[in-house]
Design an enzyme around this catalytic site. Structure first.
Site, PDB file in Angstrom:
ATOM      1  N   ASN A 293     -11.154  -2.334  -5.184  1.00 40.09           N
ATOM      2  CA  ASN A 293     -10.389  -1.370  -5.981  1.00 40.09           C
ATOM      3  C   ASN A 293     -11.080  -0.985  -7.301  1.00 40.09           C
ATOM      4  O   ASN A 293     -10.663  -0.036  -7.967  1.00 40.09           O
ATOM      5  CB  ASN A 293      -8.960  -1.880  -6.259  1.00 40.09           C
ATOM      6  CG  ASN A 293      -8.046  -1.834  -5.045  1.00 40.09           C
ATOM      7  OD1 ASN A 293      -7.182  -2.686  -4.871  1.00 40.09           O
ATOM      8  ND2 ASN A 293      -8.214  -0.831  -4.195  1.00 40.09           N
ATOM      9  N   TRP A 294     -12.176  -1.686  -7.646  1.00 41.25           N
ATOM     10  CA  TRP A 294     -12.964  -1.290  -8.824  1.00 41.25           C
ATOM     11  C   TRP A 294     -13.603   0.076  -8.633  1.00 41.25           C
ATOM     12  O   TRP A 294     -14.062   0.693  -9.593  1.00 41.25           O
ATOM     13  CB  TRP A 294     -14.055  -2.321  -9.116  1.00 41.25           C
ATOM     14  CG  TRP A 294     -13.521  -3.653  -9.542  1.00 41.25           C
ATOM     15  CD1 TRP A 294     -13.490  -4.786  -8.782  1.00 41.25           C
ATOM     16  CD2 TRP A 294     -12.940  -4.002 -10.799  1.00 41.25           C
ATOM     17  NE1 TRP A 294     -12.921  -5.817  -9.492  1.00 41.25           N
ATOM     18  CE2 TRP A 294     -12.579  -5.368 -10.741  1.00 41.25           C
ATOM     19  CE3 TRP A 294     -12.680  -3.292 -11.982  1.00 41.25           C
ATOM     20  CZ2 TRP A 294     -11.976  -6.037 -11.803  1.00 41.25           C
ATOM     21  CZ3 TRP A 294     -12.091  -3.969 -13.042  1.00 41.25           C
ATOM     22  CH2 TRP A 294     -11.751  -5.319 -12.949  1.00 41.25           C
TER      23      TRP A 294
ATOM     24  N   THR B 106     -11.143  -6.591  -4.540  1.00 41.91           N
ATOM     25  CA  THR B 106     -12.483  -6.512  -5.131  1.00 41.91           C
ATOM     26  C   THR B 106     -13.072  -5.098  -4.928  1.00 41.91           C
ATOM     27  O   THR B 106     -13.994  -4.713  -5.627  1.00 41.91           O
ATOM     28  CB  THR B 106     -13.442  -7.555  -4.497  1.00 41.91           C
ATOM     29  OG1 THR B 106     -13.305  -7.517  -3.073  1.00 41.91           O
ATOM     30  CG2 THR B 106     -13.131  -8.963  -4.979  1.00 41.91           C
TER      31      THR B 106
ATOM     32  N   ARG C 131       0.180   7.702  -2.668  1.00 42.44           N
ATOM     33  CA  ARG C 131       0.755   8.756  -1.821  1.00 42.44           C
ATOM     34  C   ARG C 131       2.223   9.000  -2.150  1.00 42.44           C
ATOM     35  O   ARG C 131       2.711  10.123  -2.108  1.00 42.44           O
ATOM     36  CB  ARG C 131       0.589   8.397  -0.335  1.00 42.44           C
ATOM     37  CG  ARG C 131      -0.793   8.760   0.194  1.00 42.44           C
ATOM     38  CD  ARG C 131      -1.092   8.065   1.497  1.00 42.44           C
ATOM     39  NE  ARG C 131      -1.433   6.665   1.270  1.00 42.44           N
ATOM     40  CZ  ARG C 131      -1.545   5.763   2.229  1.00 42.44           C
ATOM     41  NH1 ARG C 131      -1.319   6.119   3.487  1.00 42.44           N
ATOM     42  NH2 ARG C 131      -1.891   4.534   1.945  1.00 42.44           N
ATOM     43  N   TRP C 132       2.916   7.936  -2.497  1.00 40.61           N
ATOM     44  CA  TRP C 132       4.329   8.073  -2.893  1.00 40.61           C
ATOM     45  C   TRP C 132       4.437   9.024  -4.088  1.00 40.61           C
ATOM     46  O   TRP C 132       5.286   9.905  -4.128  1.00 40.61           O
ATOM     47  CB  TRP C 132       4.892   6.691  -3.244  1.00 40.61           C
ATOM     48  CG  TRP C 132       6.324   6.687  -3.652  1.00 40.61           C
ATOM     49  CD1 TRP C 132       7.411   6.504  -2.847  1.00 40.61           C
ATOM     50  CD2 TRP C 132       6.844   6.884  -4.984  1.00 40.61           C
ATOM     51  NE1 TRP C 132       8.572   6.572  -3.586  1.00 40.61           N
ATOM     52  CE2 TRP C 132       8.243   6.808  -4.901  1.00 40.61           C
ATOM     53  CE3 TRP C 132       6.252   7.119  -6.233  1.00 40.61           C
ATOM     54  CZ2 TRP C 132       9.078   6.951  -6.008  1.00 40.61           C
ATOM     55  CZ3 TRP C 132       7.079   7.274  -7.344  1.00 40.61           C
ATOM     56  CH2 TRP C 132       8.466   7.185  -7.221  1.00 40.61           C
TER      57      TRP C 132
ATOM     58  N   ASP D  72       0.834  -1.214   0.000  1.00 39.80           N
ATOM     59  CA  ASP D  72       0.000   0.000   0.000  1.00 39.80           C
ATOM     60  C   ASP D  72       0.865   1.260   0.000  1.00 39.80           C
ATOM     61  O   ASP D  72       1.977   1.253   0.531  1.00 39.80           O
ATOM     62  CB  ASP D  72      -0.933  -0.027   1.227  1.00 39.80           C
ATOM     63  CG  ASP D  72      -2.084   0.957   1.093  1.00 39.80           C
ATOM     64  OD1 ASP D  72      -2.328   1.454  -0.034  1.00 39.80           O
ATOM     65  OD2 ASP D  72      -2.744   1.234   2.116  1.00 39.80           O
ATOM     66  N   GLY D  73       0.324   2.320  -0.576  1.00 42.28           N
ATOM     67  CA  GLY D  73       0.981   3.625  -0.524  1.00 42.28           C
ATOM     68  C   GLY D  73       1.564   4.103  -1.850  1.00 42.28           C
ATOM     69  O   GLY D  73       2.271   5.110  -1.881  1.00 42.28           O
ATOM     70  N   ASN D  74       1.267   3.422  -2.925  1.00 42.53           N
ATOM     71  CA  ASN D  74       1.788   3.842  -4.238  1.00 42.53           C
ATOM     72  C   ASN D  74       1.305   5.245  -4.608  1.00 42.53           C
ATOM     73  O   ASN D  74       2.073   6.071  -5.097  1.00 42.53           O
ATOM     74  CB  ASN D  74       1.309   2.892  -5.341  1.00 42.53           C
ATOM     75  CG  ASN D  74       1.898   1.516  -5.217  1.00 42.53           C
ATOM     76  OD1 ASN D  74       2.840   1.303  -4.459  1.00 42.53           O
ATOM     77  ND2 ASN D  74       1.352   0.571  -5.958  1.00 42.53           N
TER      78      ASN D  74
ATOM     79  N   ARG E 126      -0.482   9.333  -9.993  1.00 43.25           N
ATOM     80  CA  ARG E 126      -0.603   8.121  -9.169  1.00 43.25           C
ATOM     81  C   ARG E 126      -0.060   6.890  -9.888  1.00 43.25           C
ATOM     82  O   ARG E 126       0.538   6.009  -9.274  1.00 43.25           O
ATOM     83  CB  ARG E 126      -2.071   7.871  -8.809  1.00 43.25           C
ATOM     84  CG  ARG E 126      -2.647   8.821  -7.775  1.00 43.25           C
ATOM     85  CD  ARG E 126      -4.116   8.480  -7.513  1.00 43.25           C
ATOM     86  NE  ARG E 126      -4.248   7.095  -7.073  1.00 43.25           N
ATOM     87  CZ  ARG E 126      -4.138   6.698  -5.804  1.00 43.25           C
ATOM     88  NH1 ARG E 126      -3.921   7.594  -4.851  1.00 43.25           N
ATOM     89  NH2 ARG E 126      -4.262   5.428  -5.494  1.00 43.25           N
TER      90      ARG E 126
HETATM   91  C1  IPE Z   1      -5.428  -2.605  -0.133  1.00 45.66           C
HETATM   92  O1  IPE Z   1      -5.096  -1.293  -0.324  1.00 45.66           O
HETATM   93  C2  IPE Z   1      -5.457  -3.318  -1.449  1.00 45.66           C
HETATM   94  C3  IPE Z   1      -4.178  -3.506  -2.103  1.00 45.66           C
HETATM   95  C4  IPE Z   1      -3.008  -3.210  -1.614  1.00 45.66           C
HETATM   96  C5  IPE Z   1      -4.247  -4.083  -3.426  1.00 45.66           C
HETATM   97  P1  IPE Z   1      -6.213  -0.148  -0.447  1.00 45.66           P
HETATM   98  O2  IPE Z   1      -5.458   1.115  -0.614  1.00 45.66           O
HETATM   99  O3  IPE Z   1      -7.175  -0.503  -1.504  1.00 45.66           O
HETATM  100  O4  IPE Z   1      -6.931  -0.243   0.963  1.00 45.66           O
HETATM  101  P2  IPE Z   1      -7.795   0.820   1.755  1.00 45.66           P
HETATM  102  O5  IPE Z   1      -8.816   1.361   0.792  1.00 45.66           O
HETATM  103  O6  IPE Z   1      -6.861   1.892   2.224  1.00 45.66           O
HETATM  104  O7  IPE Z   1      -8.384   0.063   2.891  1.00 45.66           O
HETATM  105  C1  IPE Z   2      -1.596   0.277  -3.345  1.00 44.69           C
HETATM  106  O1  IPE Z   2      -1.372   1.638  -3.416  1.00 44.69           O
HETATM  107  C2  IPE Z   2      -1.838  -0.342  -4.689  1.00 44.69           C
HETATM  108  C3  IPE Z   2      -3.231  -0.702  -4.972  1.00 44.69           C
HETATM  109  C4  IPE Z   2      -4.202  -0.688  -4.117  1.00 44.69           C
HETATM  110  C5  IPE Z   2      -3.529  -1.112  -6.317  1.00 44.69           C
HETATM  111  P1  IPE Z   2      -2.557   2.689  -3.396  1.00 44.69           P
HETATM  112  O2  IPE Z   2      -2.944   2.996  -4.791  1.00 44.69           O
HETATM  113  O3  IPE Z   2      -3.643   2.206  -2.509  1.00 44.69           O
HETATM  114  O4  IPE Z   2      -1.827   3.932  -2.767  1.00 44.69           O
HETATM  115  P2  IPE Z   2      -2.448   4.973  -1.730  1.00 44.69           P
HETATM  116  O5  IPE Z   2      -2.973   4.164  -0.578  1.00 44.69           O
HETATM  117  O6  IPE Z   2      -3.519   5.714  -2.455  1.00 44.69           O
HETATM  118  O7  IPE Z   2      -1.291   5.825  -1.351  1.00 44.69           O
HETATM  119 MG    MG Z   3      -4.061   2.463  -0.547  1.00 44.17          MG
END
Ligand code: IPE
Ligand code: IPE
Ligand code: MG
Length: 220
Positions: A54-55, A52, A10-11, A6-8, A19
């Site tokens: 992330n859609w 599921t 925000r990075w 997680d955090g791509n 993003r």
């Molecule tokens: C969890 O991250 C899913 C993946 C890393 C693929 P999210 O960024 O989707 O989770 P939430 O929304 O912060 O709970």
């Molecule tokens: C995790 O990074 C990757 C996926 C969920 C696909 P995010 O895209 O959730 O990054 P943040 O949480 O918005 O920083």
């Molecule tokens: Mg995230």
């Protein structure tokens, strides 16, 4: 081991980048982590790549994520074959766009002889969804009663052991519907580091922390 990468986003935001650039860097990091894990003799690493839920994200971001997955895996498949990586997928794979689902099956097929490390990508994965799918599959097969062991047989990857350690980056302290059944007794490790910044040092730190824990599984 299992990792919530997680955090791509925000990075990227922190750097004034789109993003998707965070996702690109994150995907490269996922590849490295599989190497680090293999070097340590870890046999299974499950990486949460797309949930599921992330859609709900903008269509462009979702499309980018799947095209990134296919492009990167296509490029790295040969290297993974050489390194003994068995690539597997968990999630509602057959509900992904046809070309992506086919490609996932192709990667599994091509690497199925490898057994140095199983790299499992959780794609269109939801823990609740996995449990509900398992129940429906069991019902369709005429099962009227299960126990914990037999229930496991209906999960997506029954042969994959429960993770000993779950790592989540980016400072969020939640599970976000990842491996709900399998993490009943997993050790959890949270770090504030954003996924693209995750280093081998951080990885080793998580494992060291895990090694210090006393697992009791309800006993004394
Ligand atoms: C969890 O991250 C899913 C993946 C890393 C693929 P999210 O960024 O989707 O989770 P939430 O929304 O912060 O709970
Ligand atoms: C995790 O990074 C990757 C996926 C969920 C696909 P995010 O895209 O959730 O990054 P943040 O949480 O918005 O920083
Ligand atoms: Mg995230």
């Amino acid at each position: 081991m299992a990792i919530i990468m997680d955090g791509n986003g925000r990075w990227a935001q922190k750097r004034g980048l789109p993003r998707v650039e965070g996702h690109r860097r994150g995907a490269l990091k996922a590849e490295r982590v599989v190497e680090w894990a293999a070097e340590l003799g870890i046999k299974y690493v499950t990486l949460y790549a797309f949930s599921t839920e992330n859609w709900k994200r903008p269509k462009e971001e979702v499309e980018y994520l799947f095209s990134l997955l296919v492009t990167l895996l296509r490029k790295k498949l040969k290297k993974m074959l050489e390194q003994g990586v068995r690539l597997r997928f968990t999630g509602a794979i057959d509900e992904l766009p046809g070309s992506v689902a086919n490609f996932c099956h192709e990667c599994e097929e091509k690497t199925k002889q490898n057994d140095r490390i199983h790299a499992i990508l959780a794609l269109n994965y939801g823990g609740r969804r996995e449990i509900v799918d398992a129940i429906n599959k069991a019902i369709q097969n005429g099962v009227t009663r299960v126990d914990e062991d037999r229930f496991r047989d209906w999960l997506y990857l029954p042969d994959v052991p429960d993770p000993d350690l779950v790592i989540r980056t980016s400072g969020e302290m939640r599970i976000s519907n990842f491996l709900l059944w399998q993490i009943a007794y997993s050790e959890l490790y949270f770090t504030k580091v954003l996924w693209p910044d995750f280093t081998k040092q951080e990885f080793l730190k998580a494992i060291e922390d895990y090694e210090k824990r006393q697992r009791r599984f309800g006993g004394l």
